[in-house]
Design a protein around this motif. Structure first.
Motif, PDB file in Angstrom:
ATOM      1  N   ILE A 288      45.040  23.526  40.520  1.00 14.60           N
ATOM      2  CA  ILE A 288      44.337  24.802  40.629  1.00 14.60           C
ATOM      3  C   ILE A 288      43.138  24.616  41.554  1.00 14.60           C
ATOM      4  O   ILE A 288      42.367  23.662  41.402  1.00 14.60           O
ATOM      5  CB  ILE A 288      43.865  25.295  39.253  1.00 14.60           C
ATOM      6  CG1 ILE A 288      45.048  25.312  38.263  1.00 14.60           C
ATOM      7  CG2 ILE A 288      43.258  26.690  39.362  1.00 14.60           C
ATOM      8  CD1 ILE A 288      44.651  25.477  36.831  1.00 14.60           C
ATOM      9  N   LEU A 313      48.027  26.735  42.323  1.00 12.94           N
ATOM     10  CA  LEU A 313      47.506  28.029  41.892  1.00 12.94           C
ATOM     11  C   LEU A 313      46.081  28.205  42.412  1.00 12.94           C
ATOM     12  O   LEU A 313      45.350  27.225  42.591  1.00 12.94           O
ATOM     13  CB  LEU A 313      47.489  28.128  40.366  1.00 12.94           C
ATOM     14  CG  LEU A 313      48.795  27.926  39.604  1.00 12.94           C
ATOM     15  CD1 LEU A 313      48.538  27.970  38.106  1.00 12.94           C
ATOM     16  CD2 LEU A 313      49.813  28.994  40.001  1.00 12.94           C
ATOM     17  N   GLN A 346      40.313  27.851  34.135  1.00 10.91           N
ATOM     18  CA  GLN A 346      41.722  27.625  34.473  1.00 10.91           C
ATOM     19  C   GLN A 346      42.165  26.207  34.100  1.00 10.91           C
ATOM     20  O   GLN A 346      43.250  26.012  33.533  1.00 10.91           O
ATOM     21  CB  GLN A 346      41.936  27.863  35.971  1.00 10.91           C
ATOM     22  CG  GLN A 346      41.804  29.311  36.386  1.00 10.91           C
ATOM     23  CD  GLN A 346      42.857  30.194  35.730  1.00 10.91           C
ATOM     24  OE1 GLN A 346      44.006  29.787  35.548  1.00 10.91           O
ATOM     25  NE2 GLN A 346      42.462  31.406  35.360  1.00 10.91           N
ATOM     26  N   TRP A 360      54.152  30.354  31.250  1.00 12.36           N
ATOM     27  CA  TRP A 360      53.103  31.151  31.882  1.00 12.36           C
ATOM     28  C   TRP A 360      53.092  31.045  33.410  1.00 12.36           C
ATOM     29  O   TRP A 360      52.604  31.949  34.092  1.00 12.36           O
ATOM     30  CB  TRP A 360      51.726  30.823  31.302  1.00 12.36           C
ATOM     31  CG  TRP A 360      51.322  29.363  31.285  1.00 12.36           C
ATOM     32  CD1 TRP A 360      51.549  28.469  30.284  1.00 12.36           C
ATOM     33  CD2 TRP A 360      50.599  28.657  32.305  1.00 12.36           C
ATOM     34  NE1 TRP A 360      51.015  27.239  30.602  1.00 12.36           N
ATOM     35  CE2 TRP A 360      50.417  27.328  31.837  1.00 12.36           C
ATOM     36  CE3 TRP A 360      50.084  28.999  33.547  1.00 12.36           C
ATOM     37  CZ2 TRP A 360      49.751  26.355  32.582  1.00 12.36           C
ATOM     38  CZ3 TRP A 360      49.413  28.032  34.292  1.00 12.36           C
ATOM     39  CH2 TRP A 360      49.253  26.735  33.810  1.00 12.36           C
ATOM     40  N   LEU A 361      53.662  29.967  33.943  1.00 12.55           N
ATOM     41  CA  LEU A 361      53.705  29.830  35.404  1.00 12.55           C
ATOM     42  C   LEU A 361      54.624  30.876  36.049  1.00 12.55           C
ATOM     43  O   LEU A 361      54.373  31.335  37.169  1.00 12.55           O
ATOM     44  CB  LEU A 361      54.164  28.427  35.797  1.00 12.55           C
ATOM     45  CG  LEU A 361      53.127  27.307  35.702  1.00 12.55           C
ATOM     46  CD1 LEU A 361      53.766  25.965  36.025  1.00 12.55           C
ATOM     47  CD2 LEU A 361      51.946  27.568  36.628  1.00 12.55           C
ATOM     48  N   GLU A 363      54.862  33.834  35.412  1.00 13.62           N
ATOM     49  CA  GLU A 363      54.183  35.128  35.544  1.00 13.62           C
ATOM     50  C   GLU A 363      53.237  35.165  36.746  1.00 13.62           C
ATOM     51  O   GLU A 363      52.707  36.219  37.089  1.00 13.62           O
ATOM     52  CB  GLU A 363      53.379  35.421  34.263  1.00 13.62           C
ATOM     53  CG  GLU A 363      54.193  35.412  32.981  1.00 13.62           C
ATOM     54  CD  GLU A 363      55.260  36.504  32.964  1.00 13.62           C
ATOM     55  OE1 GLU A 363      55.016  37.582  33.569  1.00 13.62           O
ATOM     56  OE2 GLU A 363      56.330  36.280  32.368  1.00 13.62           O
ATOM     57  N   CYS A 364      53.023  34.012  37.382  1.00 10.74           N
ATOM     58  CA  CYS A 364      52.069  33.933  38.495  1.00 10.74           C
ATOM     59  C   CYS A 364      52.707  34.435  39.790  1.00 10.74           C
ATOM     60  O   CYS A 364      53.782  33.973  40.178  1.00 10.74           O
ATOM     61  CB  CYS A 364      51.585  32.494  38.674  1.00 10.74           C
ATOM     62  SG  CYS A 364      50.758  31.816  37.216  1.00 10.74           S
ATOM     63  N   LYS A 365      52.016  35.347  40.466  1.00  8.69           N
ATOM     64  CA  LYS A 365      52.529  35.945  41.695  1.00  8.69           C
ATOM     65  C   LYS A 365      51.795  35.364  42.912  1.00  8.69           C
ATOM     66  O   LYS A 365      50.635  34.975  42.828  1.00  8.69           O
ATOM     67  CB  LYS A 365      52.343  37.460  41.675  1.00  8.69           C
ATOM     68  CG  LYS A 365      52.896  38.139  40.437  1.00  8.69           C
ATOM     69  CD  LYS A 365      54.415  37.943  40.305  1.00  8.69           C
ATOM     70  CE  LYS A 365      54.954  38.676  39.079  1.00  8.69           C
ATOM     71  NZ  LYS A 365      56.402  38.424  38.881  1.00  8.69           N
ATOM     72  N   LYS A 372      49.973  31.006  44.840  1.00 10.95           N
ATOM     73  CA  LYS A 372      50.154  31.750  43.598  1.00 10.95           C
ATOM     74  C   LYS A 372      48.808  31.956  42.918  1.00 10.95           C
ATOM     75  O   LYS A 372      47.929  31.097  42.969  1.00 10.95           O
ATOM     76  CB  LYS A 372      51.097  30.986  42.661  1.00 10.95           C
ATOM     77  CG  LYS A 372      52.559  31.029  43.060  1.00 10.95           C
ATOM     78  CD  LYS A 372      53.426  30.376  41.996  1.00 10.95           C
ATOM     79  CE  LYS A 372      54.920  30.500  42.337  1.00 10.95           C
ATOM     80  NZ  LYS A 372      55.768  29.897  41.287  1.00 10.95           N
ATOM     81  N   GLN A 373      48.650  33.116  42.281  1.00  7.27           N
ATOM     82  CA  GLN A 373      47.413  33.444  41.592  1.00  7.27           C
ATOM     83  C   GLN A 373      47.494  33.004  40.132  1.00  7.27           C
ATOM     84  O   GLN A 373      48.462  33.318  39.434  1.00  7.27           O
ATOM     85  CB  GLN A 373      47.140  34.943  41.685  1.00  7.27           C
ATOM     86  CG  GLN A 373      47.068  35.455  43.122  1.00  7.27           C
ATOM     87  CD  GLN A 373      46.005  34.756  43.933  1.00  7.27           C
ATOM     88  OE1 GLN A 373      44.817  34.962  43.719  1.00  7.27           O
ATOM     89  NE2 GLN A 373      46.424  33.920  44.890  1.00  7.27           N
ATOM     90  N   ALA A 374      46.491  32.266  39.693  1.00  2.06           N
ATOM     91  CA  ALA A 374      46.473  31.740  38.326  1.00  2.06           C
ATOM     92  C   ALA A 374      46.351  32.879  37.313  1.00  2.06           C
ATOM     93  O   ALA A 374      45.878  33.971  37.633  1.00  2.06           O
ATOM     94  CB  ALA A 374      45.313  30.763  38.169  1.00  2.06           C
ATOM     95  N   PRO A 375      46.776  32.633  36.064  1.00  2.00           N
ATOM     96  CA  PRO A 375      46.729  33.684  35.033  1.00  2.00           C
ATOM     97  C   PRO A 375      45.298  34.112  34.715  1.00  2.00           C
ATOM     98  O   PRO A 375      44.350  33.347  34.880  1.00  2.00           O
ATOM     99  CB  PRO A 375      47.365  33.008  33.810  1.00  2.00           C
ATOM    100  CG  PRO A 375      48.063  31.804  34.325  1.00  2.00           C
ATOM    101  CD  PRO A 375      47.333  31.368  35.550  1.00  2.00           C
TER     102      PRO A 375
END
Length: 553
Positions: A288, A313, A346, A360-361, A363-365, A372-375
């Motif tokens: 991250i 991320l 994070q 959960w990964l 779900e990251c876009k 990718k954007q972290a949750p």
């Protein structure tokens, strides 16, 4: 009898050293002889060779003398834990390199040495594989990120080990367990345990690990023995070839804000620096990065994540989280610390949820920058309390000493961090305030461009007076924790006068030590009670540490 012979050898080395100095002065004298014309060229060659050889022999003598002293102290203190804290730090200082400038990275050879030393201390690859680690690199903010992360995990009941650098006042600050700096006794125990083991097992002609490498070995040994749930490890310089980067498995990796620093070692471009820092990425890990990375680094970070087989991320902005209450109560005043806190949130949550990361990964876009954007993890009251409890000396720190004297300390030492420090000071000390005297206590280490730093600080803030001094707490009174073998007082003093001569925006004064500087401020504030004195201290973590030490005396 052994100690007698050691003393004899030390005396011999000292005599040899002074003889070499005489030879060096004689060589310089030869260069100054103007009336010898016929043999001038020959003399120049001979004297130049003498000077170079003297420098080489001087370095050899210093290293031999240091090795002899280390051996002597080890003979006298062979029982683990039997020494005072100061004795241990003095021995640690003998491992400092006499080479003042790092010019290139040693590559993988250094990492092989770290593993060898750890194996000799009883720490195997399997032991390191079993040690859960959050590894953090970056140019600025990586220490603060580590401390935020530590507090978040502590408040959830985990046993945490923390290794950071550099220290401000005492070496033992670099090691924390359960949120507290280790005790003198624990430092002494682990120091002599590692030192005596490595000394007894070293082969002929082999050197002991240098200062930072030794502390790295000590940290891993300590955290394995203390059975921490997770060790949060801050890199020293770089990442790819950093002493701390000996792990085969790391579940979570963090990269704080990137910028220019240690360019002689890491490279002169942001791409090169990003390549080095991203070297701590590991296969099957989650990496991250802070959300303010320069655009020039984005592609390098993405490519390295593919090469290292890690999931990359980007941490979200601080204001994106669903806060339990108003974030202003956290006490995080600067934008920089908000970036660090978001990265820490994070890292902590990624580590807690490492065993179900694929849930959960997915779900990251992917964002606009290709990462990718972290949750957006849920932030509860406990997390808020953890962030509020962070105490990180010398970073955006405010000390109110008297009703009319306050210190604002920040160890900023890169262009980017100086810019952030300047903005922080503007926010907490607006120019419009009346009856205020703004003082800047300033210096830099190594070859950093002080003119750029001063231009930022003096043009963006209303500074009335600049105080400059060598980074030494007291003249001829050095605590072992503050000793720097490469420190040259005369060079520092000359640099201070050069800085003074370059300042034309406001008044500037030079003092002989940090203590003299602080005493001057104290006298000024005491004699003008109707004026509020605001003192910004920045440019170097060592300077900030010295000021903190004096203020605590």
């Amino acid at each position: 009898m052994i100690v007698y012979h050691v003393n004899l050898i030390i005396s011999f080395v000292i005599i040899l050293y002074f003889l070499l100095l005489l030879l060096q002065y004689y060589a310089r004298f030869l260069l100054s002889v103007k009336y010898i014309i016929k043999y001038n060229t020959v003399l120049r060659i001979m004297s130049s060779a003498c000077v170079n050889n003297c420098k080489l022999l001087k370095s050899i003598c210093l290293n031999v003398s240091g090795a002899i002293k280390r051996r002597k102290m080890s003979i006298n203190n062979n029982d683990v834990g039997s020494n005072s804290y100061d004795d241990a730090v003095k021995m640690l200082n003998s491992l400092q390199s006499f080479n003042s400038k790092l010019t290139r990275h040693p590559g993988n050879l250094k990492l092989g040495q770290v593993n060898t030393f750890l194996n000799r201390c009883g720490v195997s690859y399997d032991d390191l594989d079993q040690l859960s680690v959050i590894h953090v690199a970056g140019t600025k903010g990586k220490g603060s990120t580590c401390v935020f992360c530590e507090q978040l995990l502590l408040h959830k009941g985990y046993r945490i080990g923390l290794f950071t650098s550099p220290h401000l006042i005492s070496v033992k600050e670099r090691f924390r367990i359960d949120g507290k700096v280790i005790s003198d006794d624990k430092f002494v125990f682990y120091f002599w345990s590692v030192y005596n083991t490595l000394l007894s097992k070293k082969s002929n002609g082999e050197e002991l690990p240098a200062y930072f490498m030794f502390l790295t070995v000590m940290a891993y040994k300590m955290f394995v023995n203390e059975k921490v749930d997770v060790a949060i490890i801050e890199t020293g310089i770089g990442g790819e070839y950093d002493c701390t980067n000996i792990l085969r498995k790391t579940s979570v990796v963090g990269i704080s804000s990137l910028g220019f620093d240690h360019t002689t070692v890491l490279g002169n471009t942001l791409k090169e620096i990003a390549w080095q820092k991203s070297g701590i990425m590991k296969p099957n890990s989650v990496t991250i990065v802070a959300n303010d990375q320069p655009k020039e680094t984005h592609q390098t970070l993405i490519e390295r994540s593919v090469e290292k087989q890690t999931t990359l991320l980007e941490a979200p902005p601080f204001n994106k989280y669903n806060w339990y209450e108003n974030t202003s109560e956290l006490g995080i005043l600067s934008t920089a610390q908000e970036i660090n806190a978001s990265l820490a949130i994070q890292l902590a949550n990624a580590w807690i949820n490492r065993n179900n990361k694929y849930d959960w990964l997915k779900e990251c876009k992917i964002g606009l920058n290709g990462m990718k954007q972290a949750p957006i993890w849920e932030i509860n009251k406990q997390d808020k309390q953890a962030l509020r409890n962070v105490k990180w000396l010398g970073r955006n720190q405010i000390l109110n000493m008297t009703p009319n004297l306050s210190y604002f300390l920040d160890g900023a030492h890169t262009i980017e961090s100086i810019q952030l420090c300047s903005k922080w000071y503007q926010n907490v000390c607006p120019k419009s305030q009346l009856n205020i005297k703004n003082i800047l206590i300033f210096n830099v280490t190594a070859l950093r461009d002080y003119s750029v730093f001063l231009k930022i600080l003096l043009t963006e803030n209303k500074i009335d007076l600049v105080l400059l001094c060598p980074i030494v707490t007291l003249i001829n009174n050095h605590r072992p924790d503050t000793v720097d073998m490469n420190f040259n007082y005369e060079e520092q003093l000359v640099k201070c006068y050069n800085m003074k001569n370059s300042i034309d925006i406001c008044d500037a004064e030079v003092f002989n030590s940090i203590q003299e500087t602080i005493e001057y401020v104290k006298i000024c504030s005491s004699s003008e009670k109707n004026i509020n004195f605001q003192v910004l201290v920045t440019g170097s973590l060592k300077l900030v540490g010295g000021v903190l030490e004096v203020l605590q005396l």
